[in-house]
Design a protein around this motif. Structure first.
Motif, short mmCIF file in Angstrom:
data_model
loop_
_atom_site.label_atom_id
_atom_site.label_comp_id
_atom_site.label_asym_id
_atom_site.label_seq_id
_atom_site.Cartn_x
_atom_site.Cartn_y
_atom_site.Cartn_z
N PHE A 1 0.90 -1.20 -0.04
CA PHE A 1 -0.03 0.06 -0.07
C PHE A 1 0.85 1.21 -0.13
N GLU A 2 1.81 1.25 0.66
CA GLU A 2 2.66 2.27 1.10
C GLU A 2 3.22 2.40 -0.53
N GLY A 3 3.79 1.64 -1.03
CA GLY A 3 4.34 1.65 -2.34
C GLY A 3 3.58 2.25 -3.41
N LEU A 4 2.38 1.83 -3.32
CA LEU A 4 1.19 2.50 -4.36
C LEU A 4 0.95 3.92 -4.00
N THR B 1 1.55 6.99 -6.70
CA THR B 1 0.42 8.02 -6.90
C THR B 1 0.82 9.38 -6.28
N ASP B 2 2.01 9.44 -5.82
CA ASP B 2 2.40 10.83 -5.06
C ASP B 2 1.45 11.26 -3.96
N GLN B 3 1.26 10.34 -3.01
CA GLN B 3 0.37 10.36 -1.94
C GLN B 3 -0.94 11.16 -2.04
N GLU B 4 -1.49 11.04 -3.32
CA GLU B 4 -2.69 11.89 -3.75
C GLU B 4 -3.77 11.18 -2.90
N PRO B 5 -4.82 12.03 -2.15
CA PRO B 5 -5.85 11.47 -1.10
C PRO B 5 -7.00 10.79 -2.09
N PHE C 1 -6.26 8.78 -4.31
CA PHE C 1 -6.11 7.57 -4.79
C PHE C 1 -6.10 6.43 -3.60
N VAL C 2 -6.37 6.94 -2.54
CA VAL C 2 -6.50 6.09 -1.47
C VAL C 2 -7.25 4.95 -1.55
N ASP C 3 -8.32 5.02 -1.99
CA ASP C 3 -9.26 3.91 -1.94
C ASP C 3 -9.10 2.86 -3.12
N GLU C 4 -8.48 3.64 -4.23
CA GLU C 4 -8.10 2.66 -5.26
C GLU C 4 -6.84 1.94 -4.77
N ASN C 5 -5.78 2.41 -4.20
CA ASN C 5 -4.99 1.74 -3.55
C ASN C 5 -5.19 0.62 -2.68
N ILE C 6 -6.03 0.77 -1.98
CA ILE C 6 -6.56 -0.11 -0.97
C ILE C 6 -7.11 -1.19 -1.57
N LEU C 7 -7.93 -0.90 -2.54
CA LEU C 7 -8.78 -2.12 -3.40
C LEU C 7 -7.53 -2.77 -3.87
N VAL C 8 -6.49 -2.18 -4.73
CA VAL C 8 -5.43 -3.04 -5.32
C VAL C 8 -4.86 -4.02 -4.30
#
Length: 341
Positions: free
Chosen positions: A98-101, A105-109, A111-118
Motif C-alpha cells: 500500500f505504501e508503495g502504491l 500516486t504521489d500520496q494523492e488522497p 487514490f487512497v481507496d483505489e490503492n486499498i482495493l488493489v
C-alpha cells in the motif's frame, strides 16, 4: 499410450477454449483495424508496450504468489504455533504494498481507496494461490502414499507364502526347544515369531503405538545380539525410552536406520562401536544412530533403498514436522532424527 491418450483428451477443452478466446480477440482487432486500413494506422507501439507491461505485471504477481507459498505458507501455515507468523507476514506485505502504491500516486488522497482495493485484491490472490497450491500438493502426496502403500502390500503378499504354516512350524520348533531345556533357542524363536507376525500383520496398519514399535525394535535387537560374536572390540549400546504419553507412529519407520547400523557397522577384525538411542518425550521422537566405519565396510554393497524410502516417507507423512540429518566421516556414520508426533 493409454495415459497419453487420457492426457490429450483432458487437455482438449483447454485447447478449444484458448483457441476460441484468441479467435474472438483477433476478430475484435480486425473490426477496429480493417475499416481504417486506408487511414493512418493506430499506434501499435503503444498497444504493444501496454500489453507487455500488463504481461510483466501478471508475471510479477505470479512470482510473488509462488514465493509467498514456498517461503511463507509451507513453512508457517501447517503448524498451529507458527500460523500467526504467516498472517503477520501478509499484514506486513499489505502495508508495504500500500505504501508503495501511495508513493507511485504521489500520496494523492484521491487514490487512497483505489490503492486499498488493489492491495486487498493482490493479497487475496496470494492467499487463494497458497491454499490452492497446498491442496494440489496434498493431493499429490496422498497419491504417492497410496502408491507406496499398494507397492508395500504387493511386496508383503509376495512374501506371505502360507504364513500360518510358517507360524505353526516356529511353534513346533519352539516347543521342541523348551522340551530340550534349550531356553536360549526358545527365546530366539519367540523373538523371530514376533517379528514375522508384526511384519505380516501390524505393518499393514497406517499407524501403531510407540509401545508396539519399541517391542518390535527390542525383538530385532535381541536377534542381532544373539547373532553377534562376543568380542572385546565389538561394542553395542542401545536405549529405548518412552514417557508413556499416547503417541502413534507409522510402522517400520525406524527400522531402516537400525538395519543400516548392523549392516555396515559390524566388523570382526577392526574395533567397532554401534549406538542406538531412541527417546519419545512430550510427543516428540528423538533418534540417534552411530556406527563406526571399518576398512572392510567399503566392501559391503547395498541398494541404499531403505534409508531413501524412509526419507521419502518422512517427507510425505511429516512435512515441516521432522528433521533428518545424516553425516559420514572416515570413522563414523551418524543419523539423527526428530519427529513431532
Amino acid at each position: 499410450m493409454n495415459r497419453r491418450f487420457v492426457f490429450l483428451r483432458s487437455s482438449l477443452p483447454l485447447a478449444v477454449s484458448l483457441l476460441a478466446l484468441l479467435t474472438y480477440w483477433g476478430w475484435r482487432l480486425y473490426q477496429v483495424v480493417w475499416p481504417q486500413r486506408d487511414q493512418a494506422l493506430p499506434d501499435l507501439g503503444s498497444l504493444a508496450r501496454y500489453l507487455l507491461g500488463l504481461l510483466f505485471l501478471l508475471f510479477c504477481i505470479g512470482v510473488l504468489a509462488y514465493l509467498n507459498y514456498r517461503l511463507a505458507f509451507r513453512r508457517w501455515m501447517h503448524q498451529d504455533t507458527t500460523r500467526p507468523y504467516y498472517w503477520s507476514w501478509l499484514c506486513l506485505f499489505a502495508w508495504v504494498l500500500f505504501e508503495g502504491l501511495q508513493i507511485r500516486t504521489d500520496q494523492e488522497p484521491a487514490f487512497v481507496d483505489e490503492n486499498i482495493l488493489v492491495t486487498v485484491l493482490l493479497a487475496g490472490f496470494m492467499i487463494l494461490y497458497g491454499f490452492i497450491a497446498d491442496a494440489l500438493q496434498t493431493r499429490r502426496q496422498q497419491q504417492q502414499l497410496i502408491q507406496q502403500k499398494t507397492e508395500a502390500e504387493l511386496t508383503a503378499l509376495k512374501a506371505q507364502i502360507n504364513p500360518h504354516f510358517l507360524f505353526n512350524a516356529l511353534n513346533t520348533i519352539y516347543n521342541e526347544a523348551q522340551q530340550s531345556e534349550n531356553e536360549s533357542v526358545a527365546d530366539l524363536i519367540e523373538q523371530l515369531s514376533g517379528i514375522l507376525r508384526f511384519t505380516l500383520q501390524d505393518s499393514t496398519r497406517p499407524t501403531i503405538s510407540i509401545e508396539q514399535e519399541f517391542q518390535f525394535l527390542e525383538k530385532y535387537l535381541a536377534l542381532q545380539r544373539a547373532r553377534l560374536p562376543h568380542l572385546d572390540t565389538l561394542h553395542l549400546h542401545t536405549r529405548l525410552e518412552w514417557d508413556g504419553q499416547p503417541a502413534q507412529l507409522p510402522p517400520l519407520l525406524l527400522i531402516p536406520f537400525v538395519e543400516n547400523m548392523f549392516q555396515y557397522g559390524v566388523s570382526l577384525i577392526h574395533p567397532a562401536k554401534l549406538e542406538l538411542d531412541v527417546t519419545v518425550e512430550n510427543r516428540q521422537l528423538q533418534l540417534r544412530v552411530v556406527n563406526t566405519i571399518g576398512s572392510g565396510a567399503g566392501t559391503k554393497t547395498g541398494s541404499g533403498t531403505g534409508i531413501a524410502n524412509a526419507r521419502k516417507r518422512l517427507a510425505l507423512l511429516y512435512p515441516n514436522r521432522h528433521e533428518l540429518q545424516i553425516s559420514q566421516t572416515d570413522q563414523a556414520f551418524v543419523v539423527t532424527l526428530r519427529i513431532d508426533l
